[in-house]
Design an enzyme around this catalytic site. Structure first.
Site, PDB file in Angstrom:
ATOM      1  N   GLN A  46       0.831  -1.206   0.000  1.00 31.49           N
ATOM      2  CA  GLN A  46       0.000   0.000   0.000  1.00 31.49           C
ATOM      3  C   GLN A  46       0.863   1.252   0.000  1.00 31.49           C
ATOM      4  O   GLN A  46       2.047   1.210   0.376  1.00 31.49           O
ATOM      5  CB  GLN A  46      -0.927   0.030   1.228  1.00 31.49           C
ATOM      6  N   ASN A  64      -3.787   0.917  -3.124  1.00 31.74           N
ATOM      7  CA  ASN A  64      -3.181  -0.385  -3.342  1.00 31.74           C
ATOM      8  C   ASN A  64      -2.166  -0.288  -4.472  1.00 31.74           C
ATOM      9  O   ASN A  64      -2.184   0.657  -5.276  1.00 31.74           O
ATOM     10  CB  ASN A  64      -4.255  -1.416  -3.728  1.00 31.74           C
ATOM     11  N   CYS A  73      -5.721   1.475   5.917  1.00 30.58           N
ATOM     12  CA  CYS A  73      -4.660   0.461   5.938  1.00 30.58           C
ATOM     13  C   CYS A  73      -4.023   0.535   7.322  1.00 30.58           C
ATOM     14  O   CYS A  73      -3.435   1.565   7.683  1.00 30.58           O
ATOM     15  CB  CYS A  73      -3.627   0.725   4.847  1.00 30.58           C
ATOM     16  N   ASN A 183     -10.718  -8.577   0.888  1.00 34.16           N
ATOM     17  CA  ASN A 183      -9.547  -9.244   1.438  1.00 34.16           C
ATOM     18  C   ASN A 183      -9.970 -10.646   1.889  1.00 34.16           C
ATOM     19  O   ASN A 183     -11.112 -10.834   2.321  1.00 34.16           O
ATOM     20  CB  ASN A 183      -8.996  -8.470   2.639  1.00 34.16           C
ATOM     21  N   GLU A 201      -4.527 -10.321  -0.083  1.00 37.71           N
ATOM     22  CA  GLU A 201      -4.954  -8.940   0.096  1.00 37.71           C
ATOM     23  C   GLU A 201      -5.542  -8.384  -1.193  1.00 37.71           C
ATOM     24  O   GLU A 201      -4.953  -8.524  -2.266  1.00 37.71           O
ATOM     25  CB  GLU A 201      -3.762  -8.082   0.540  1.00 37.71           C
ATOM     26  N   ARG A 202      -6.711  -7.780  -1.061  1.00 43.58           N
ATOM     27  CA  ARG A 202      -7.384  -7.166  -2.204  1.00 43.58           C
ATOM     28  C   ARG A 202      -6.469  -6.147  -2.878  1.00 43.58           C
ATOM     29  O   ARG A 202      -5.965  -5.231  -2.248  1.00 43.58           O
ATOM     30  CB  ARG A 202      -8.666  -6.460  -1.717  1.00 43.58           C
ATOM     31  N   GLY A 211      -2.401  -5.109   8.662  1.00 40.67           N
ATOM     32  CA  GLY A 211      -3.018  -4.653   9.897  1.00 40.67           C
ATOM     33  C   GLY A 211      -4.528  -4.818   9.899  1.00 40.67           C
ATOM     34  O   GLY A 211      -5.108  -5.376  10.830  1.00 40.67           O
TER      35      GLY A 211
END
Length: 267
Positions: A46, A64, A73, A183, A201-202, A211
């Site tokens: 990210q 992203n 995030c 996600n 993760e998307r 996180g």
């Protein structure tokens, strides 16, 4: 004009901070994709942009690596908080995000704790494509879903090593049940205070840590009656702690580290 950045990570979950306070926001989807390319750019999961803000220490916008925007995030929020606390020589700071106001504190051990807000469970809040009980979704494996400002889908499995994350992750991320994608987490419960977590993760793929995914996984585990209110989340990169009382805000606690700083051409 060269674009300055700070590369950081939280237990291997890497992100980039761009400080655009007192300046025009330089980030576009195309620029994010250039910077996020691990072969031709900087590389990250990210990117966070710091902007001026009237009601907080800074506003933070998140991207992203594929150039898509997201509302929050957890790792990059802690990284931004760490930088700003060092700059101001304080131990607490508040950031404005699309998720709302998030307050972070430096713990006595040097970790960063961030109030990630109250999780959402309503089908339209996650969002899901239809009205469903988000505790048990009608998908193979019976995952649970929630939102931490971004959508999360959690599978509870007996053996993480047997899960083909590279195949299952993208299939669930793009499932029609998730209109904004999701996600995807795979959780093996070690005991009520400890889980192993692997992540798709998307917009980023397999991640060493996340996180917000750590928060979503613990929240869904508590909803299922599998976990206590304070849980060590052991990711591929290392561990963080997630705390939730079942009612209020979720707290994410762990270290962040600077990797390097640099500049990149915007042209």
């Amino acid at each position: 004009m060269p674009l300055s950045f700070q590369k950081m990570h939280a237990n291997g979950d890497d992100f980039v901070i761009v400080d655009a306070r007192n300046a025009v926001n330089p980030m576009t989807s195309a620029m994010v994709q250039r910077m996020g390319n691990r072969n031709r750019g900087v590389g990250f999961n990210q990117l966070a942009v710091l902007l001026d803000c009237d009601d907080a220490d800074a506003r933070v916008m998140f991207w992203n690596a594929d150039g898509s925007a997201l509302d929050v995030c957890g790792s990059a929020t802690r990284g931004a908080a760490d930088l700003l606390m060092r700059e101001a020589d304080v131990t607490s700071i508040t950031l404005r995000t699309n998720r709302g106001l998030l307050t972070s504190e430096r713990t006595p051990t040097g970790d960063i704790s961030v109030d990630m807000g109250v999780p959402l469970f309503g089908w339209s809040d996650i969002p899901l494509a239809q009205e469903l009980d988000s505790t048990v979704l009608p998908l193979a494996g019976n995952p649970a879903a929630c939102s931490m400002g971004n959508p999360h889908c959690t599978y509870f499995v007996d053996d993480l090593a047997s899960v083909d994350i590279a195949t299952i992750g993208p299939a669930i991320e793009t499932n029609v049940l998730f209109p904004l994608k999701t996600n995807v987490h795979f959780v093996q419960v070690v005991d009520r205070k400890h889980i192993r977590l692997r992540i798709w993760e998307r917009g980023a793929g397999i991640a060493l840590g996340s996180g917000s995914c750590s928060c979503g996984a613990v929240v869904n585990g508590i909803r299922r009656g599998l976990l206590d209110g304070s849980v060590e989340v052991e990711c591929d990169g290392a561990s963080v702690t997630v705390q939730w009382d079942g009612v209020g805000a979720v707290f994410l606690i762990g270290p962040v580290e600077a990797s390097f700083s640099g500049t990149m051409s915007q042209g």
